[in-house]
Design a protein around this motif. Structure first.
Motif, short mmCIF file in Angstrom:
data_model
loop_
_atom_site.label_atom_id
_atom_site.label_comp_id
_atom_site.label_asym_id
_atom_site.label_seq_id
_atom_site.Cartn_x
_atom_site.Cartn_y
_atom_site.Cartn_z
N VAL A 1 -1.96 -8.62 -14.35
CA VAL A 1 -0.54 -8.32 -14.18
C VAL A 1 0.19 -9.61 -13.85
O VAL A 1 -0.23 -10.35 -12.95
CB VAL A 1 -0.33 -7.29 -13.05
CG1 VAL A 1 1.15 -7.00 -12.86
CG2 VAL A 1 -1.11 -6.01 -13.33
N LEU A 2 1.27 -9.90 -14.56
CA LEU A 2 2.05 -11.10 -14.31
C LEU A 2 3.24 -10.74 -13.42
O LEU A 2 4.18 -10.10 -13.87
CB LEU A 2 2.52 -11.72 -15.62
CG LEU A 2 1.40 -12.03 -16.62
CD1 LEU A 2 1.96 -12.64 -17.90
CD2 LEU A 2 0.35 -12.96 -16.01
N LYS A 3 3.14 -11.08 -12.17
CA LYS A 3 4.10 -10.76 -11.10
C LYS A 3 4.14 -9.25 -10.84
O LYS A 3 3.91 -8.81 -9.73
CB LYS A 3 5.49 -11.31 -11.39
CG LYS A 3 5.55 -12.83 -11.38
CD LYS A 3 6.96 -13.38 -11.50
CE LYS A 3 7.73 -13.31 -10.22
NZ LYS A 3 8.99 -14.11 -10.29
N TYR B 1 -5.05 -5.40 -5.67
CA TYR B 1 -5.67 -6.33 -6.61
C TYR B 1 -6.98 -6.90 -6.06
O TYR B 1 -7.11 -7.13 -4.86
CB TYR B 1 -4.71 -7.49 -6.91
CG TYR B 1 -3.43 -7.07 -7.57
CD1 TYR B 1 -3.39 -6.77 -8.93
CD2 TYR B 1 -2.25 -6.98 -6.85
CE1 TYR B 1 -2.21 -6.38 -9.54
CE2 TYR B 1 -1.06 -6.60 -7.45
CZ TYR B 1 -1.05 -6.30 -8.80
OH TYR B 1 0.12 -5.91 -9.40
N ASP B 2 -7.92 -7.15 -6.97
CA ASP B 2 -9.14 -7.86 -6.57
C ASP B 2 -8.81 -9.30 -6.20
O ASP B 2 -9.34 -9.83 -5.22
CB ASP B 2 -10.17 -7.82 -7.71
CG ASP B 2 -10.62 -6.41 -8.03
OD1 ASP B 2 -11.04 -5.70 -7.09
OD2 ASP B 2 -10.54 -6.00 -9.20
N TYR B 3 -7.93 -9.91 -6.99
CA TYR B 3 -7.47 -11.27 -6.69
C TYR B 3 -5.98 -11.35 -6.97
O TYR B 3 -5.50 -10.79 -7.97
CB TYR B 3 -8.20 -12.32 -7.52
CG TYR B 3 -9.66 -12.45 -7.17
CD1 TYR B 3 -10.07 -13.17 -6.04
CD2 TYR B 3 -10.64 -11.85 -7.96
CE1 TYR B 3 -11.42 -13.27 -5.71
CE2 TYR B 3 -11.98 -11.95 -7.64
CZ TYR B 3 -12.36 -12.67 -6.51
OH TYR B 3 -13.69 -12.76 -6.18
N PHE B 4 -5.27 -12.04 -6.08
CA PHE B 4 -3.84 -12.26 -6.25
C PHE B 4 -3.64 -13.77 -6.37
O PHE B 4 -3.67 -14.51 -5.39
CB PHE B 4 -3.06 -11.70 -5.06
CG PHE B 4 -1.57 -11.73 -5.23
CD1 PHE B 4 -0.91 -10.68 -5.84
CD2 PHE B 4 -0.83 -12.82 -4.79
CE1 PHE B 4 0.46 -10.71 -6.03
CE2 PHE B 4 0.55 -12.86 -4.96
CZ PHE B 4 1.20 -11.80 -5.57
N PHE C 1 -9.17 -6.47 -11.48
CA PHE C 1 -7.73 -6.21 -11.48
C PHE C 1 -7.04 -7.38 -10.78
O PHE C 1 -7.25 -7.63 -9.59
CB PHE C 1 -7.46 -4.89 -10.75
CG PHE C 1 -6.11 -4.30 -11.02
CD1 PHE C 1 -5.55 -4.33 -12.28
CD2 PHE C 1 -5.39 -3.68 -9.99
CE1 PHE C 1 -4.30 -3.77 -12.53
CE2 PHE C 1 -4.15 -3.11 -10.23
CZ PHE C 1 -3.60 -3.16 -11.50
N LEU C 2 -6.21 -8.14 -11.55
CA LEU C 2 -5.67 -9.40 -11.06
C LEU C 2 -4.16 -9.42 -11.18
O LEU C 2 -3.56 -8.74 -12.01
CB LEU C 2 -6.22 -10.57 -11.89
CG LEU C 2 -7.72 -10.59 -12.22
CD1 LEU C 2 -8.04 -11.77 -13.13
CD2 LEU C 2 -8.54 -10.67 -10.94
N ASN C 3 -3.54 -10.25 -10.32
CA ASN C 3 -2.12 -10.56 -10.44
C ASN C 3 -1.98 -12.07 -10.46
O ASN C 3 -2.77 -12.79 -9.85
CB ASN C 3 -1.33 -9.99 -9.26
CG ASN C 3 0.18 -10.07 -9.47
OD1 ASN C 3 0.75 -11.12 -9.74
ND2 ASN C 3 0.84 -8.94 -9.31
N TRP C 4 -0.96 -12.57 -11.19
CA TRP C 4 -0.65 -14.00 -11.18
C TRP C 4 0.83 -14.11 -10.87
O TRP C 4 1.69 -13.68 -11.65
CB TRP C 4 -0.97 -14.62 -12.53
CG TRP C 4 -1.16 -16.12 -12.47
CD1 TRP C 4 -0.95 -16.95 -11.41
CD2 TRP C 4 -1.60 -16.96 -13.55
NE1 TRP C 4 -1.22 -18.24 -11.74
CE2 TRP C 4 -1.62 -18.28 -13.05
CE3 TRP C 4 -1.96 -16.73 -14.87
CZ2 TRP C 4 -2.00 -19.36 -13.83
CZ3 TRP C 4 -2.33 -17.80 -15.64
CH2 TRP C 4 -2.36 -19.10 -15.13
N PHE C 5 1.14 -14.69 -9.73
CA PHE C 5 2.51 -14.77 -9.21
C PHE C 5 3.00 -16.20 -9.33
O PHE C 5 2.35 -17.13 -8.85
CB PHE C 5 2.54 -14.30 -7.75
CG PHE C 5 3.92 -14.16 -7.18
CD1 PHE C 5 4.66 -13.02 -7.40
CD2 PHE C 5 4.47 -15.17 -6.40
CE1 PHE C 5 5.94 -12.88 -6.87
CE2 PHE C 5 5.74 -15.05 -5.87
CZ PHE C 5 6.48 -13.90 -6.10
#
Length: 296
Positions: A66-68, A116-119, A89-93
């Protein structure tokens, strides 16, 4: 690896770069434009459509990025994660702020972080701050550029006249809390007589901008090839980072300008000398550096 990316693709920028890069190491990649869905369906109905789109992915993903994710509610995020329990399950902020607050002060958004597993944060100072607030899944992951979009551009005479200037600044204006130094810096350059062009979106009333800015603003954003044409045609490409004290808080504009072969003049943002060869404070620039520290 099979990946699903949820982000905004309409502007043909970050989400597109990431999706295309994924093809280098994923057998299947599927992109879902969550911003477009919410715009067309509304926020409430949009959550149903986003969930249906993810569940209807034509393969079983083992990575969901997920992007932001400002367009997705915590409830929808939880349902997505529950639907694919074996997927990472990841996010990139890509920022420090959410509207008028740093992310670590945005209580509503912080509720999504444990899902998220990783943010991942593109600014190291942001991931460090989240770690201090107890979010152990926050990690630093810098942005970059994509040469297919950011390589140098050959400009003919007319393009050089259109895009070129002594000093070019590409970036948004109007967020005075997030970028307090942008408008004063640009106004000073205009008053000092430099031939300057400003490109980008304006997120405030046009009339509230100083007249010096209105006189040199091109009233349009430039991205990808056109951004590189600005870079190639201008003598100096200006960067004004929002917070020079936050570790590695530099804009991804740094990479895009350097990739296009431009001269980039920016703040001495914390952490740059850990990423590039930079002359020591007080030393002259020798030409062996990747980035030169000027002294004024």
């Amino acid at each position: 690896m099979k990946a699903v990316i949820l982000g905004s693709f309409a502007d043909t920028q970050t989400a597109i770069y990431i999706l295309e890069a994924m093809y280098n190491f994923c057998s299947d990649v599927y992109g879902i434009d969550i911003k477009k869905i919410n715009k067309e369906k509304g926020v409430v109905k949009g959550q149903e459509v986003i969930l249906d789109e993810v569940i209807g992915t034509p393969f079983n993903p083992n990575l969901i990025l997920v992007l932001k994710g400002l367009e997705i509610s915590p409830a929808t995020l939880k349902k997505i994660k529950e639907s694919f329990p074996n997927a990472k399950f990841l996010n990139w902020f890509f920022d420090k702020y959410l509207l008028d607050k740093p992310i670590w002060e945005s209580d509503e958004y912080l509720k999504t972080l444990p899902i998220y597993d990783y943010f991942f944060c593109s600014l190291k100072g942001v991931s460090d701050k989240l770690n201090e607030h107890g979010f152990e899944n926050a990690r630093y992951l810098d942005e970059a550029c994509r040469p297919a979009y950011h390589n140098p551009q050959h400009c003919n005479f007319f393009q050089g006249e259109k895009y070129g200037a002594d000093i070019a600044f590409v970036g948004s204006l109007g967020f005075t809390l997030q970028h307090p130094d942008r408008i004063p810096t640009l106004v000073r350059l205009v008053k000092d007589g430099f031939r300057i062009k400003i490109w980008g979106d304006v997120f405030c009333d046009w009339g509230s901008l100083p007249s010096e800015i209105r006189g040199v603003h091109m009233k349009m954003p430039v991205i990808n090839d056109n951004h590189s044409r600005v870079v190639t045609s201008s003598l100096i490409n200006l960067g004004i980072d929002q917070d020079v004290e936050i570790d590695r808080g530099h804009s991804a504009r740094l990479y895009r300008v350097l990739c296009a072969g431009g001269l980039y003049l920016t703040n001495a943002t914390k952490g740059l000398d850990e990423m590039f060869k930079v002359n020591k404070r007080g030393d002259r620039i020798t030409g062996k550096e990747e980035i030169g520290r000027a002294h004024v």
